[in-house]
Design a protein around this motif. Structure first.
Motif, PDB file in Angstrom:
ATOM      1  N   ASP A  31      -3.061   2.282 -10.093  1.00 19.61           N
ATOM      2  CA  ASP A  31      -3.933   1.836  -9.002  1.00 19.61           C
ATOM      3  C   ASP A  31      -3.266   1.914  -7.633  1.00 19.61           C
ATOM      4  OD1 ASP A  31      -6.087   1.335 -10.647  1.00 19.61           O
ATOM      5  OD2 ASP A  31      -5.483  -0.736 -11.037  1.00 19.61           O
ATOM      6  N   CYS A  32      -2.289   2.786  -7.474  1.00 20.23           N
ATOM      7  CA  CYS A  32      -1.574   2.948  -6.197  1.00 20.23           C
ATOM      8  C   CYS A  32      -1.016   1.621  -5.699  1.00 20.23           C
ATOM      9  CB  CYS A  32      -2.483   3.573  -5.145  1.00 20.23           C
ATOM     10  SG  CYS A  32      -2.198   5.343  -4.935  1.00 20.23           S
ATOM     11  N   ARG A  33      -0.510   0.810  -6.594  1.00 21.60           N
ATOM     12  CA  ARG A  33       0.089  -0.452  -6.173  1.00 21.60           C
ATOM     13  C   ARG A  33       1.399  -0.186  -5.431  1.00 21.60           C
ATOM     14  NH1 ARG A  33       4.338  -2.290  -9.307  1.00 21.60           N
ATOM     15  NH2 ARG A  33       4.709  -1.087 -11.219  1.00 21.60           N
ATOM     16  N   VAL A  34       1.776  -1.127  -4.578  1.00 17.83           N
ATOM     17  CA  VAL A  34       2.987  -0.982  -3.776  1.00 17.83           C
ATOM     18  C   VAL A  34       4.206  -1.298  -4.638  1.00 17.83           C
ATOM     19  CG1 VAL A  34       4.193  -1.719  -1.692  1.00 17.83           C
ATOM     20  CG2 VAL A  34       1.691  -1.693  -1.739  1.00 17.83           C
ATOM     21  N   PHE A  73       3.786   4.007  -3.144  1.00 13.32           N
ATOM     22  CA  PHE A  73       2.669   3.596  -3.979  1.00 13.32           C
ATOM     23  C   PHE A  73       2.717   4.368  -5.305  1.00 13.32           C
ATOM     24  CE2 PHE A  73       1.592   3.388   0.488  1.00 13.32           C
ATOM     25  CZ  PHE A  73       1.044   2.132   0.640  1.00 13.32           C
ATOM     26  N   TYR A  86      -7.573   8.657  -3.416  1.00  8.77           N
ATOM     27  CA  TYR A  86      -7.155   7.443  -2.723  1.00  8.77           C
ATOM     28  C   TYR A  86      -7.177   7.660  -1.211  1.00  8.77           C
ATOM     29  CZ  TYR A  86      -5.605   5.121  -6.987  1.00  8.77           C
ATOM     30  OH  TYR A  86      -5.568   4.501  -8.210  1.00  8.77           O
ATOM     31  N   GLN A 143      -9.092   2.912  -3.546  1.00  5.30           N
ATOM     32  CA  GLN A 143      -9.457   4.061  -4.365  1.00  5.30           C
ATOM     33  C   GLN A 143     -10.918   4.435  -4.136  1.00  5.30           C
ATOM     34  OE1 GLN A 143      -8.850   3.569  -8.579  1.00  5.30           O
ATOM     35  NE2 GLN A 143      -9.308   5.712  -9.059  1.00  5.30           N
ATOM     36  N   GLU A 167      -8.550   2.848 -12.936  1.00  6.22           N
ATOM     37  CA  GLU A 167      -8.239   4.163 -12.382  1.00  6.22           C
ATOM     38  C   GLU A 167      -8.858   5.271 -13.228  1.00  6.22           C
ATOM     39  OE1 GLU A 167      -4.411   6.033 -10.091  1.00  6.22           O
ATOM     40  OE2 GLU A 167      -4.063   4.793 -11.849  1.00  6.22           O
ATOM     41  N   ARG A 214      -0.652  -4.251   0.084  1.00  4.60           N
ATOM     42  CA  ARG A 214      -1.744  -4.055  -0.872  1.00  4.60           C
ATOM     43  C   ARG A 214      -1.870  -2.576  -1.207  1.00  4.60           C
ATOM     44  NH1 ARG A 214      -6.869  -2.599   1.476  1.00  4.60           N
ATOM     45  NH2 ARG A 214      -6.745  -2.434   3.755  1.00  4.60           N
ATOM     46  N   PRO A 215      -2.478  -2.240  -2.349  1.00  4.54           N
ATOM     47  CA  PRO A 215      -2.602  -0.840  -2.768  1.00  4.54           C
ATOM     48  C   PRO A 215      -3.495  -0.042  -1.822  1.00  4.54           C
ATOM     49  CG  PRO A 215      -3.031  -2.350  -4.595  1.00  4.54           C
ATOM     50  CD  PRO A 215      -3.003  -3.181  -3.348  1.00  4.54           C
TER      51      PRO A 215
END
Length: 375
Positions: free
Chosen positions: A330-333, A325, A295, A344, A284, A340-341
């Motif tokens: 990494d904008c993961r759930v 997120f 994102y 990006q 990131e 899934r994230p």
């Protein structure tokens, strides 16, 4: 008031000012004041009306050709549909009075499909009106399980009906009907399979960030500036403060003459700035700039727009099904049905200080599917 038994076991009661009278309710009787008939006469069936095809073989031949012409119209409509489906540009527009701008391919496909259906429908109706038997037949009620003789009678009746329709004697009708019905299955198959859009791997992986489509039909990437939506102005690093959120589109998309909404649906991006020390992912940091990250705005669950940003927790929330997120990772759930994230977008700064995308999305945007590539 008094009750009276009827021969069928039913009782009728009528209340009057001076007492009650009983009336039998056996079949065919009506309750009245004596001015109506005691039993209705069976009106019978309408007499057969002679048609031109009944009076001469020439009339029957003429009707046969008319029916075949209608089925042939259906065949032509189906062929036009199939050719237009593959040949026409799906993003060309035409102005239609009373409707406005409409996708050219949709207009042609809809018209062709209408003639395909209309030809079969009118052909079948004209066939039934001019050549098939039109005498009405009354079949008395019978037990649910008929006798073997009665069941065989049904088969014989069907065979007689086929004979009466003259389909075996009218090969022109038989062959054109078979062609119309057989070919009509093709548009249905195309609509059910191909009409759902391109395969997800292609349709969701290619966005406006991939660059314009060249003469070879492939996108040609070039760095694009990040533009505010809807202002369509470029964004400098100094414009993005900690806690701010920008709705972003790629440079050039908002200037398109047509297809803007479809392109925006896949290319929409959220741009945020976080304190660099809150970011935990090396990727990131490498893909952002001084805490500024970008994102995809399209939720990876079912494609709703992710638009709620919690500044204190640095969480993005999808309002449709509450998928959450973590922007710092990494904008993961961290909650909800998404699996899934958010993809990006790798960004950098050009010589004039404006934010640019240095490469398109590495993953397909939007809902997950079985052939999604990895980053």
């Amino acid at each position: 008031m008094s009750d009276h038994d009827t021969p069928g076991g039913e009782v009728a009661r009528t209340d009057g000012e001076f007492g009650a009278t009983a009336v039998r309710l056996d079949e065919g009787h009506v309750i009245g004041d004596g001015g109506l008939p005691d039993r209705f006469e069976n009106p019978g069936l309408e007499p057969h009306q002679q048609r031109m095809s009944d009076q001469s073989e020439a009339g029957a031949k003429r009707a046969e050709k008319q029916v075949a012409a209608l089925f042939s119209l259906s065949i032509i409509g189906t062929i036009v549909f199939v050719v237009a489906y593959f040949a026409l540009d799906a993003h060309a527009y035409v102005f239609i009075p009373g409707i406005g701008d409409m996708d050219y391919s949709n207009a042609v496909l809809g018209t062709a499909l209408a003639f395909s259906l209309l030809g079969i429908g009118l052909g079948a109706v004209h066939w039934a009106k001019t050549l098939m038997p039109d005498e009405e037949i009354v079949e008395m009620r019978h037990p649910m399980r008929s006798s073997d003789a009665a069941r065989q009678g049904v088969v014989d009746t069907m065979l007689d009906g086929a004979e009466g329709s003259q389909i075996n004697r009218r090969p022109l009708i038989k062959y054109t009907l078979g062609g119309a019905l057989g070919l009509f299955a093709i548009p249905l198959g195309l609509q059910l399979v191909g009409g759902l859009g391109p395969l997800p791997k292609n349709g969701l992986s290619l966005t406006y960030w991939n660059g314009p489509i060249g003469p070879d039909g492939k996108p040609h990437f070039k760095p694009l500036r990040l533009m505010r939506d809807p202002e369509n102005t470029a964004i400098k690093v100094s414009d993005v403060t900690v806690g701010s959120v920008f709705h972003v589109q790629p440079e050039g998309l908002l200037d398109m003459d047509s297809g803007v909404l479809e392109a925006k649906a896949k290319a929409s991006v959220l741009l945020m700035r976080l304190p660099p020390d809150t970011i935990t992912s090396r990727k990131e940091i490498a893909w952002g700039h001084d805490g500024i990250v970008a994102y995809s705005k399209i939720c990876t669950h079912v494609g709703c727009p992710v638009g709620l940003y919690e500044q204190n927790t640095h969480h993005l929330l999808c309002p449709c099904h509450q998928s959450t997120f973590d922007v710092t990772d990494d904008c993961r759930v961290i909650f909800g049905p998404a699996k899934r994230p958010l993809p990006q977008l790798k960004i950098a700064v050009d010589d004039e200080g404006y934010l640019i995308a240095t490469q398109p999305f590495r993953e397909a945007v939007g809902p997950s599917f079985w052939e999604r590539g990895s980053a």
